[in-house]
Design a protein around this motif. Structure first.
Motif, short mmCIF file in Angstrom:
data_model
loop_
_atom_site.label_atom_id
_atom_site.label_comp_id
_atom_site.label_asym_id
_atom_site.label_seq_id
_atom_site.Cartn_x
_atom_site.Cartn_y
_atom_site.Cartn_z
N ILE B 2 36.27 34.44 30.58
CA ILE B 2 36.45 33.26 31.42
C ILE B 2 35.95 32.03 30.67
O ILE B 2 34.81 32.01 30.20
CB ILE B 2 35.69 33.41 32.75
CG1 ILE B 2 36.21 34.63 33.53
CG2 ILE B 2 35.79 32.15 33.59
CD1 ILE B 2 35.44 34.94 34.80
N HIS B 4 35.58 27.79 30.98
CA HIS B 4 35.65 26.65 31.88
C HIS B 4 35.86 25.36 31.08
O HIS B 4 35.25 25.18 30.02
CB HIS B 4 34.36 26.51 32.68
CG HIS B 4 34.01 27.70 33.51
ND1 HIS B 4 34.79 28.12 34.56
CD2 HIS B 4 32.99 28.58 33.44
CE1 HIS B 4 34.25 29.19 35.11
NE2 HIS B 4 33.15 29.50 34.46
N GLN B 41 42.50 28.70 37.29
CA GLN B 41 42.10 28.06 38.53
C GLN B 41 41.73 26.61 38.25
O GLN B 41 41.12 26.32 37.21
CB GLN B 41 40.88 28.74 39.17
CG GLN B 41 40.69 28.29 40.62
CD GLN B 41 39.27 28.38 41.15
OE1 GLN B 41 38.32 28.11 40.45
NE2 GLN B 41 39.15 28.73 42.42
N PHE B 43 39.61 23.64 40.21
CA PHE B 43 38.67 23.45 41.33
C PHE B 43 38.25 21.99 41.34
O PHE B 43 37.93 21.43 40.29
CB PHE B 43 37.45 24.37 41.11
CG PHE B 43 36.40 24.29 42.18
CD1 PHE B 43 36.53 25.02 43.35
CD2 PHE B 43 35.28 23.48 42.02
CE1 PHE B 43 35.57 24.95 44.34
CE2 PHE B 43 34.31 23.40 43.02
CZ PHE B 43 34.45 24.15 44.18
N VAL B 135 37.04 21.34 37.57
CA VAL B 135 36.70 22.44 36.66
C VAL B 135 37.95 23.32 36.55
O VAL B 135 38.46 23.81 37.56
CB VAL B 135 35.52 23.28 37.17
CG1 VAL B 135 35.22 24.43 36.18
CG2 VAL B 135 34.27 22.43 37.37
N SER B 137 39.35 26.74 35.10
CA SER B 137 38.83 28.04 34.64
C SER B 137 40.02 28.88 34.18
O SER B 137 40.95 29.10 34.96
CB SER B 137 38.07 28.76 35.76
OG SER B 137 37.01 27.94 36.23
N GLY C 38 31.50 32.57 34.93
CA GLY C 38 32.25 33.50 35.74
C GLY C 38 32.93 32.79 36.89
O GLY C 38 33.10 31.55 36.89
N PRO C 106 33.94 28.28 40.52
CA PRO C 106 33.50 28.62 39.17
C PRO C 106 31.98 28.82 39.13
O PRO C 106 31.24 28.19 39.89
CB PRO C 106 33.89 27.38 38.34
CG PRO C 106 34.83 26.59 39.18
CD PRO C 106 34.52 26.92 40.59
N ILE C 107 31.54 29.70 38.23
CA ILE C 107 30.11 29.87 37.92
C ILE C 107 29.91 29.34 36.51
O ILE C 107 30.55 29.81 35.57
CB ILE C 107 29.69 31.35 37.98
CG1 ILE C 107 29.93 31.94 39.37
CG2 ILE C 107 28.22 31.51 37.57
CD1 ILE C 107 29.79 33.47 39.43
N MET C 108 29.05 28.32 36.39
CA MET C 108 28.77 27.73 35.07
C MET C 108 27.25 27.68 34.88
O MET C 108 26.53 27.29 35.80
CB MET C 108 29.35 26.32 34.98
CG MET C 108 30.88 26.30 35.06
SD MET C 108 31.55 24.61 35.13
CE MET C 108 31.33 24.11 33.41
#
Lengths: 140, 140, 140
Positions: B2, B4, B41, B43, B135, B137, C38, C106-108
Protein backbone atom coordinates in the motif's frame (compact mmCIF):
# COMPACT_ATOMS: atom_id res chain seq x y z
CA UNK A 1 -2.99 -10.35 -3.63
CA UNK A 2 -5.79 -8.81 -5.68
CA UNK A 3 -7.86 -10.68 -8.28
CA UNK A 4 -10.42 -8.98 -10.49
CA UNK A 5 -13.45 -10.69 -12.01
CA UNK A 6 -15.51 -9.01 -14.70
CA UNK A 7 -19.20 -9.80 -14.55
CA UNK A 8 -21.88 -8.60 -16.94
CA UNK A 9 -25.31 -8.66 -15.35
CA UNK A 10 -28.36 -9.38 -17.48
CA UNK A 11 -30.90 -6.58 -17.93
CA UNK A 12 -32.89 -5.71 -14.85
CA UNK A 13 -36.00 -3.59 -14.69
CA UNK A 14 -35.81 -0.17 -13.08
CA UNK A 15 -35.73 -0.67 -9.32
CA UNK A 16 -33.63 -2.42 -6.69
CA UNK A 17 -32.57 -6.06 -7.07
CA UNK A 18 -30.58 -8.44 -4.87
CA UNK A 19 -27.47 -9.70 -6.65
CA UNK A 20 -25.61 -11.44 -3.80
CA UNK A 21 -26.00 -14.84 -5.49
CA UNK A 22 -24.68 -13.54 -8.80
CA UNK A 23 -21.59 -12.12 -7.05
CA UNK A 24 -20.91 -15.29 -5.07
CA UNK A 25 -21.40 -17.49 -8.12
CA UNK A 26 -18.96 -15.41 -10.19
CA UNK A 27 -16.36 -15.76 -7.41
CA UNK A 28 -16.89 -19.51 -7.21
CA UNK A 29 -16.63 -19.95 -10.98
CA UNK A 30 -13.47 -17.87 -11.24
CA UNK A 31 -11.66 -18.57 -7.98
CA UNK A 32 -13.05 -21.94 -6.88
CA UNK A 33 -13.63 -20.39 -3.48
CA UNK A 34 -13.07 -17.17 -1.57
CA UNK A 35 -9.91 -16.74 0.51
CA UNK A 36 -10.26 -17.46 4.25
CA UNK A 37 -9.62 -13.82 5.13
CA UNK A 38 -9.91 -10.95 2.75
CA UNK A 39 -12.04 -8.17 1.33
CA UNK A 40 -14.42 -8.14 -1.61
CA UNK A 41 -15.32 -5.03 -3.53
CA UNK A 42 -18.00 -4.81 -6.19
CA UNK A 43 -17.73 -1.81 -8.52
CA UNK A 44 -20.26 -0.79 -11.17
CA UNK A 45 -18.88 0.82 -14.33
CA UNK A 46 -21.93 3.02 -14.99
CA UNK A 47 -23.24 6.38 -13.86
CA UNK A 48 -26.98 5.65 -13.93
CA UNK A 49 -27.04 2.57 -11.71
CA UNK A 50 -25.73 1.99 -8.19
CA UNK A 51 -24.69 -0.62 -5.65
CA UNK A 52 -25.78 -0.60 -2.02
CA UNK A 53 -26.40 -3.03 0.85
CA UNK A 54 -29.85 -3.50 2.35
CA UNK A 55 -32.37 -6.05 3.57
CA UNK A 56 -32.28 -9.42 1.81
CA UNK A 57 -35.56 -10.78 3.18
CA UNK A 58 -38.82 -8.94 2.60
CA UNK A 59 -39.11 -7.73 -1.05
CA UNK A 60 -41.27 -4.82 0.15
CA UNK A 61 -38.07 -3.04 1.23
CA UNK A 62 -36.92 -2.96 -2.40
CA UNK A 63 -40.31 -1.68 -3.56
CA UNK A 64 -40.37 1.10 -0.97
CA UNK A 65 -36.75 2.07 -1.64
CA UNK A 66 -37.61 2.48 -5.32
CA UNK A 67 -40.76 4.52 -4.56
CA UNK A 68 -38.79 6.69 -2.16
CA UNK A 69 -35.92 7.20 -4.62
CA UNK A 70 -38.35 8.41 -7.28
CA UNK A 71 -39.72 11.02 -4.90
CA UNK A 72 -36.22 11.95 -3.70
CA UNK A 73 -34.93 12.52 -7.23
CA UNK A 74 -37.98 13.27 -9.37
CA UNK A 75 -38.05 13.47 -13.14
CA UNK A 76 -38.63 16.66 -15.15
CA UNK A 77 -37.41 19.09 -12.49
CA UNK A 78 -37.87 22.52 -14.13
CA UNK A 79 -34.26 23.52 -13.41
CA UNK A 80 -32.68 20.45 -15.09
CA UNK A 81 -30.58 21.27 -18.14
CA UNK A 82 -29.28 17.72 -18.74
CA UNK A 83 -32.50 16.56 -20.38
CA UNK A 84 -31.71 15.24 -23.87
CA UNK A 85 -31.10 11.62 -22.80
CA UNK A 86 -34.63 11.17 -21.42
CA UNK A 87 -36.62 12.06 -18.32
CA UNK A 88 -35.12 9.21 -16.34
CA UNK A 89 -31.50 10.14 -17.07
CA UNK A 90 -30.62 13.00 -14.71
CA UNK A 91 -32.50 11.41 -11.77
CA UNK A 92 -30.49 8.24 -12.48
CA UNK A 93 -27.21 10.17 -12.24
CA UNK A 94 -28.34 11.68 -8.92
CA UNK A 95 -29.29 8.28 -7.47
CA UNK A 96 -25.98 6.82 -8.65
CA UNK A 97 -24.08 9.37 -6.56
CA UNK A 98 -26.39 9.18 -3.54
CA UNK A 99 -26.28 5.38 -3.28
CA UNK A 100 -22.76 4.96 -4.61
CA UNK A 101 -20.79 3.00 -7.19
CA UNK A 102 -19.31 0.28 -5.00
CA UNK A 103 -19.69 -1.84 -1.90
CA UNK A 104 -16.83 -3.39 0.06
CA UNK A 105 -17.44 -6.36 2.34
CA UNK A 106 -15.06 -8.28 4.63
CA UNK A 107 -14.41 -11.95 3.85
CA UNK A 108 -14.14 -14.06 7.02
CA UNK A 109 -13.77 -17.83 7.20
CA UNK A 110 -14.06 -18.02 3.43
CA UNK A 111 -17.45 -16.28 3.32
CA UNK A 112 -18.80 -12.78 2.85
CA UNK A 113 -19.21 -11.36 6.38
CA UNK A 114 -22.63 -9.91 5.64
CA UNK A 115 -25.08 -9.58 8.52
CA UNK A 116 -27.97 -12.03 8.62
CA UNK A 117 -30.32 -9.64 6.85
CA UNK A 118 -27.87 -8.01 4.45
CA UNK A 119 -27.79 -8.46 0.70
CA UNK A 120 -26.04 -6.67 -2.15
CA UNK A 121 -28.47 -4.50 -4.13
CA UNK A 122 -28.18 -3.37 -7.72
CA UNK A 123 -30.00 -0.07 -8.11
CA UNK A 124 -31.11 0.08 -11.74
CA UNK A 125 -32.13 3.70 -12.18
CA UNK A 126 -32.97 3.81 -15.88
CA UNK A 127 -36.09 2.55 -17.62
CA UNK A 128 -34.02 0.67 -20.20
CA UNK A 129 -30.56 0.46 -18.64
CA UNK A 130 -29.57 -2.69 -20.48
CA UNK A 131 -26.91 -5.03 -19.16
CA UNK A 132 -24.47 -3.65 -16.59
CA UNK A 133 -20.76 -4.32 -16.16
CA UNK A 134 -19.34 -5.01 -12.72
CA UNK A 135 -15.78 -5.52 -11.52
CA UNK A 136 -15.47 -7.80 -8.50
CA UNK A 137 -12.14 -7.42 -6.71
CA UNK A 138 -11.02 -9.99 -4.16
CA UNK A 139 -8.19 -8.92 -1.86
CA UNK A 140 -6.34 -11.33 0.42
CA UNK B 1 1.63 -3.35 -0.75
CA UNK B 2 0.00 0.00 0.00
CA UNK B 3 1.40 3.38 -1.04
CA UNK B 4 -0.13 6.67 0.00
CA UNK B 5 0.14 9.91 -1.95
CA UNK B 6 -0.89 13.21 -0.43
CA UNK B 7 -2.39 15.65 -2.89
CA UNK B 8 -3.55 19.18 -2.17
CA UNK B 9 -6.11 20.36 -4.68
CA UNK B 10 -6.25 24.03 -5.63
CA UNK B 11 -9.36 25.99 -4.68
CA UNK B 12 -12.47 25.07 -6.57
CA UNK B 13 -15.72 26.99 -6.70
CA UNK B 14 -18.77 25.57 -4.96
CA UNK B 15 -20.13 22.78 -7.15
CA UNK B 16 -19.00 19.50 -8.69
CA UNK B 17 -15.70 19.19 -10.56
CA UNK B 18 -14.00 16.33 -12.38
CA UNK B 19 -10.61 15.55 -10.85
CA UNK B 20 -9.72 12.27 -12.59
CA UNK B 21 -6.75 13.88 -14.37
CA UNK B 22 -5.41 15.35 -11.13
CA UNK B 23 -5.56 11.91 -9.47
CA UNK B 24 -3.90 10.12 -12.38
CA UNK B 25 -1.18 12.77 -12.66
CA UNK B 26 -0.37 12.53 -8.94
CA UNK B 27 -0.02 8.74 -9.30
CA UNK B 28 2.22 9.11 -12.33
CA UNK B 29 4.44 11.69 -10.64
CA UNK B 30 4.80 9.64 -7.46
CA UNK B 31 4.76 6.05 -8.70
CA UNK B 32 5.84 6.33 -12.33
CA UNK B 33 2.87 4.19 -13.21
CA UNK B 34 0.04 2.28 -11.60
CA UNK B 35 0.45 -1.42 -10.78
CA UNK B 36 -0.96 -3.87 -13.32
CA UNK B 37 -3.59 -5.09 -10.86
CA UNK B 38 -4.65 -3.26 -7.76
CA UNK B 39 -7.08 -0.88 -6.14
CA UNK B 40 -7.02 2.90 -5.83
CA UNK B 41 -8.78 4.79 -3.07
CA UNK B 42 -9.14 8.55 -2.92
CA UNK B 43 -10.02 9.93 0.50
CA UNK B 44 -10.86 13.57 1.31
CA UNK B 45 -9.77 14.86 4.72
CA UNK B 46 -12.63 17.33 5.10
CA UNK B 47 -16.24 17.29 6.29
CA UNK B 48 -17.69 19.92 3.96
CA UNK B 49 -16.60 18.45 0.63
CA UNK B 50 -17.14 15.03 -0.90
CA UNK B 51 -15.94 12.56 -3.52
CA UNK B 52 -18.23 10.66 -5.86
CA UNK B 53 -18.20 9.09 -9.32
CA UNK B 54 -20.42 10.37 -12.10
CA UNK B 55 -20.56 11.30 -15.78
CA UNK B 56 -17.34 12.64 -17.25
CA UNK B 57 -18.78 13.93 -20.52
CA UNK B 58 -21.55 16.52 -20.53
CA UNK B 59 -20.86 19.33 -18.00
CA UNK B 60 -24.63 19.81 -17.59
CA UNK B 61 -24.66 16.76 -15.28
CA UNK B 62 -22.39 18.63 -12.85
CA UNK B 63 -24.59 21.74 -13.04
CA UNK B 64 -27.78 19.79 -12.38
CA UNK B 65 -26.19 17.77 -9.57
CA UNK B 66 -25.22 21.03 -7.85
CA UNK B 67 -28.70 22.54 -8.34
CA UNK B 68 -30.28 19.36 -7.03
CA UNK B 69 -27.95 19.18 -4.01
CA UNK B 70 -28.86 22.73 -3.02
CA UNK B 71 -32.54 21.82 -3.03
CA UNK B 72 -31.87 18.52 -1.25
CA UNK B 73 -29.93 20.19 1.57
CA UNK B 74 -31.09 23.81 1.66
CA UNK B 75 -29.51 26.60 3.66
CA UNK B 76 -31.12 28.33 6.65
CA UNK B 77 -33.41 25.48 7.65
CA UNK B 78 -35.30 26.84 10.68
CA UNK B 79 -34.38 23.81 12.80
CA UNK B 80 -30.61 24.08 12.25
CA UNK B 81 -28.63 24.85 15.41
CA UNK B 82 -25.15 24.53 13.82
CA UNK B 83 -25.32 27.96 12.22
CA UNK B 84 -22.33 30.01 13.41
CA UNK B 85 -19.97 28.95 10.60
CA UNK B 86 -22.18 30.37 7.85
CA UNK B 87 -25.33 29.46 5.96
CA UNK B 88 -23.44 27.09 3.68
CA UNK B 89 -21.80 25.11 6.50
CA UNK B 90 -24.43 22.70 7.78
CA UNK B 91 -25.71 21.88 4.26
CA UNK B 92 -22.08 21.16 3.34
CA UNK B 93 -21.78 18.66 6.21
CA UNK B 94 -24.99 16.96 5.07
CA UNK B 95 -23.80 16.68 1.46
CA UNK B 96 -20.44 15.33 2.65
CA UNK B 97 -22.18 12.41 4.35
CA UNK B 98 -24.72 11.80 1.57
CA UNK B 99 -22.10 11.68 -1.21
CA UNK B 100 -19.29 10.26 0.90
CA UNK B 101 -15.65 10.88 1.75
CA UNK B 102 -13.97 8.38 -0.55
CA UNK B 103 -14.14 6.45 -3.80
CA UNK B 104 -12.41 3.12 -4.46
CA UNK B 105 -11.73 2.00 -8.02
CA UNK B 106 -10.17 -1.22 -9.36
CA UNK B 107 -6.89 -0.97 -11.26
CA UNK B 108 -6.74 -3.38 -14.21
CA UNK B 109 -3.98 -3.60 -16.81
CA UNK B 110 -2.25 -0.66 -15.19
CA UNK B 111 -5.25 1.67 -15.57
CA UNK B 112 -8.21 2.79 -13.50
CA UNK B 113 -11.05 0.45 -14.47
CA UNK B 114 -13.59 3.28 -14.76
CA UNK B 115 -16.47 2.83 -17.16
CA UNK B 116 -16.37 4.81 -20.40
CA UNK B 117 -18.47 7.62 -18.96
CA UNK B 118 -17.18 7.65 -15.40
CA UNK B 119 -15.06 10.35 -13.82
CA UNK B 120 -14.05 11.16 -10.24
CA UNK B 121 -15.96 14.19 -8.91
CA UNK B 122 -14.92 16.55 -6.17
CA UNK B 123 -18.03 17.96 -4.51
CA UNK B 124 -17.04 21.35 -3.14
CA UNK B 125 -19.93 22.23 -0.86
CA UNK B 126 -18.72 25.49 0.67
CA UNK B 127 -18.71 28.95 -0.90
CA UNK B 128 -15.07 29.48 0.08
CA UNK B 129 -13.79 26.02 0.87
CA UNK B 130 -10.20 26.79 0.01
CA UNK B 131 -7.73 24.09 -1.00
CA UNK B 132 -8.59 20.50 -0.08
CA UNK B 133 -6.32 17.69 1.06
CA UNK B 134 -6.67 14.23 -0.46
CA UNK B 135 -4.95 10.95 0.34
CA UNK B 136 -4.61 8.62 -2.65
CA UNK B 137 -3.92 5.03 -1.63
CA UNK B 138 -2.69 2.51 -4.19
CA UNK B 139 -2.99 -1.15 -3.16
CA UNK B 140 -1.36 -3.97 -5.12
CA UNK C 1 -2.15 -8.90 5.07
CA UNK C 2 -5.71 -8.46 6.29
CA UNK C 3 -6.83 -8.78 9.91
CA UNK C 4 -10.47 -8.62 10.98
CA UNK C 5 -11.68 -7.51 14.39
CA UNK C 6 -15.27 -8.05 15.47
CA UNK C 7 -16.64 -5.31 17.69
CA UNK C 8 -20.08 -5.19 19.27
CA UNK C 9 -21.10 -1.65 20.10
CA UNK C 10 -23.32 -1.00 23.13
CA UNK C 11 -26.82 0.35 22.51
CA UNK C 12 -26.96 3.90 21.26
CA UNK C 13 -30.00 6.14 21.09
CA UNK C 14 -31.44 7.01 17.70
CA UNK C 15 -29.19 9.64 16.14
CA UNK C 16 -25.57 10.12 15.13
CA UNK C 17 -22.70 9.23 17.47
CA UNK C 18 -18.91 9.51 17.19
CA UNK C 19 -17.27 6.11 17.54
CA UNK C 20 -13.67 6.90 16.51
CA UNK C 21 -12.38 6.10 20.01
CA UNK C 22 -14.19 2.75 20.11
CA UNK C 23 -12.65 1.79 16.76
CA UNK C 24 -9.14 2.85 17.76
CA UNK C 25 -9.40 1.09 21.13
CA UNK C 26 -10.53 -2.16 19.50
CA UNK C 27 -7.52 -1.99 17.15
CA UNK C 28 -5.15 -1.34 20.04
CA UNK C 29 -6.56 -4.19 22.12
CA UNK C 30 -6.42 -6.68 19.26
CA UNK C 31 -3.35 -5.60 17.30
CA UNK C 32 -1.25 -3.72 19.84
CA UNK C 33 -0.94 -0.95 17.30
CA UNK C 34 -1.90 -0.10 13.73
CA UNK C 35 0.54 -0.85 10.90
CA UNK C 36 2.69 2.07 9.72
CA UNK C 37 0.99 2.11 6.33
CA UNK C 38 -2.32 0.52 5.54
CA UNK C 39 -6.05 0.90 5.23
CA UNK C 40 -8.80 0.49 7.80
CA UNK C 41 -12.36 -0.39 6.90
CA UNK C 42 -15.27 -0.40 9.32
CA UNK C 43 -18.31 -2.36 8.17
CA UNK C 44 -21.69 -2.51 9.94
CA UNK C 45 -23.60 -5.80 9.69
CA UNK C 46 -27.06 -4.22 9.84
CA UNK C 47 -29.52 -2.61 7.43
CA UNK C 48 -31.07 -0.03 9.76
CA UNK C 49 -27.90 1.72 10.92
CA UNK C 50 -25.06 3.34 8.97
CA UNK C 51 -21.47 4.52 9.12
CA UNK C 52 -20.27 7.87 7.80
CA UNK C 53 -17.54 10.44 8.43
CA UNK C 54 -18.33 13.92 9.64
CA UNK C 55 -17.34 16.66 12.08
CA UNK C 56 -15.87 15.49 15.36
CA UNK C 57 -16.01 18.80 17.20
CA UNK C 58 -19.31 20.60 17.68
CA UNK C 59 -22.10 18.17 18.75
CA UNK C 60 -24.66 20.43 17.02
CA UNK C 61 -23.61 18.89 13.69
CA UNK C 62 -24.85 15.50 14.90
CA UNK C 63 -28.12 17.01 16.13
CA UNK C 64 -28.76 18.78 12.84
CA UNK C 65 -27.81 15.73 10.79
CA UNK C 66 -30.37 13.68 12.72
CA UNK C 67 -33.09 16.36 12.32
CA UNK C 68 -32.32 16.62 8.62
CA UNK C 69 -32.34 12.83 8.14
CA UNK C 70 -35.78 12.58 9.72
CA UNK C 71 -37.12 15.14 7.27
CA UNK C 72 -35.28 13.52 4.35
CA UNK C 73 -36.73 10.08 5.09
CA UNK C 74 -39.94 10.67 7.04
CA UNK C 75 -41.97 8.01 8.81
CA UNK C 76 -45.44 6.87 7.76
CA UNK C 77 -45.15 7.81 4.10
CA UNK C 78 -48.54 6.84 2.61
CA UNK C 79 -46.91 4.77 -0.14
CA UNK C 80 -44.80 2.60 2.18
CA UNK C 81 -45.74 -1.09 2.12
CA UNK C 82 -42.91 -2.31 4.42
CA UNK C 83 -44.67 -1.15 7.57
CA UNK C 84 -45.07 -4.12 9.92
CA UNK C 85 -41.75 -3.65 11.75
CA UNK C 86 -42.66 -0.18 13.03
CA UNK C 87 -42.81 3.39 11.76
CA UNK C 88 -39.06 3.84 12.15
CA UNK C 89 -38.10 0.75 10.14
CA UNK C 90 -38.43 1.70 6.47
CA UNK C 91 -36.90 5.18 7.04
CA UNK C 92 -34.01 3.37 8.77
CA UNK C 93 -33.43 1.18 5.71
CA UNK C 94 -33.44 4.27 3.49
CA UNK C 95 -30.91 6.10 5.69
CA UNK C 96 -28.71 2.99 5.79
CA UNK C 97 -28.39 3.05 2.00
CA UNK C 98 -28.03 6.83 1.71
CA UNK C 99 -25.23 7.08 4.30
CA UNK C 100 -23.72 3.68 3.63
CA UNK C 101 -22.59 0.53 5.44
CA UNK C 102 -18.87 1.17 5.63
CA UNK C 103 -16.08 3.73 5.80
CA UNK C 104 -12.51 3.16 4.62
CA UNK C 105 -9.70 5.34 5.93
CA UNK C 106 -5.97 5.36 5.08
CA UNK C 107 -3.49 4.50 7.85
CA UNK C 108 -0.34 6.64 7.66
CA UNK C 109 2.52 6.66 10.16
CA UNK C 110 0.63 4.18 12.31
CA UNK C 111 -2.45 6.41 12.68
CA UNK C 112 -5.80 6.89 10.97
CA UNK C 113 -5.25 9.63 8.39
CA UNK C 114 -8.44 11.46 9.28
CA UNK C 115 -8.54 15.21 8.76
CA UNK C 116 -8.38 17.41 11.84
CA UNK C 117 -12.15 17.70 12.09
CA UNK C 118 -13.15 14.22 10.94
CA UNK C 119 -14.63 11.51 13.12
CA UNK C 120 -16.34 8.19 12.41
CA UNK C 121 -20.09 8.39 12.96
CA UNK C 122 -22.48 5.60 13.79
CA UNK C 123 -25.92 6.47 12.42
CA UNK C 124 -28.40 4.66 14.64
CA UNK C 125 -31.66 4.93 12.71
CA UNK C 126 -34.00 2.86 14.86
CA UNK C 127 -35.68 3.88 18.11
CA UNK C 128 -34.56 0.65 19.81
CA UNK C 129 -31.80 -0.65 17.57
CA UNK C 130 -30.01 -2.54 20.32
CA UNK C 131 -26.32 -3.37 20.12
CA UNK C 132 -24.69 -3.31 16.69
CA UNK C 133 -22.02 -5.58 15.24
CA UNK C 134 -19.09 -4.11 13.35
CA UNK C 135 -16.23 -5.72 11.46
CA UNK C 136 -13.01 -3.70 11.48
CA UNK C 137 -10.58 -4.77 8.75
CA UNK C 138 -6.97 -3.65 8.83
CA UNK C 139 -5.05 -4.07 5.57
CA UNK C 140 -1.28 -3.64 5.33
Amino acid sequence: MITHIQLTLPRFNRGFHIITDEIERACEENLGRLPLDGMLQVFIQHTSASLTINENADPSVRVDLESYSNKLAPEREPYFIHTYEGDDDMPAHIKASLYGSSVTIPIMNGRLALGTWQGIYLGEHRDHGGSRNLVISVMS
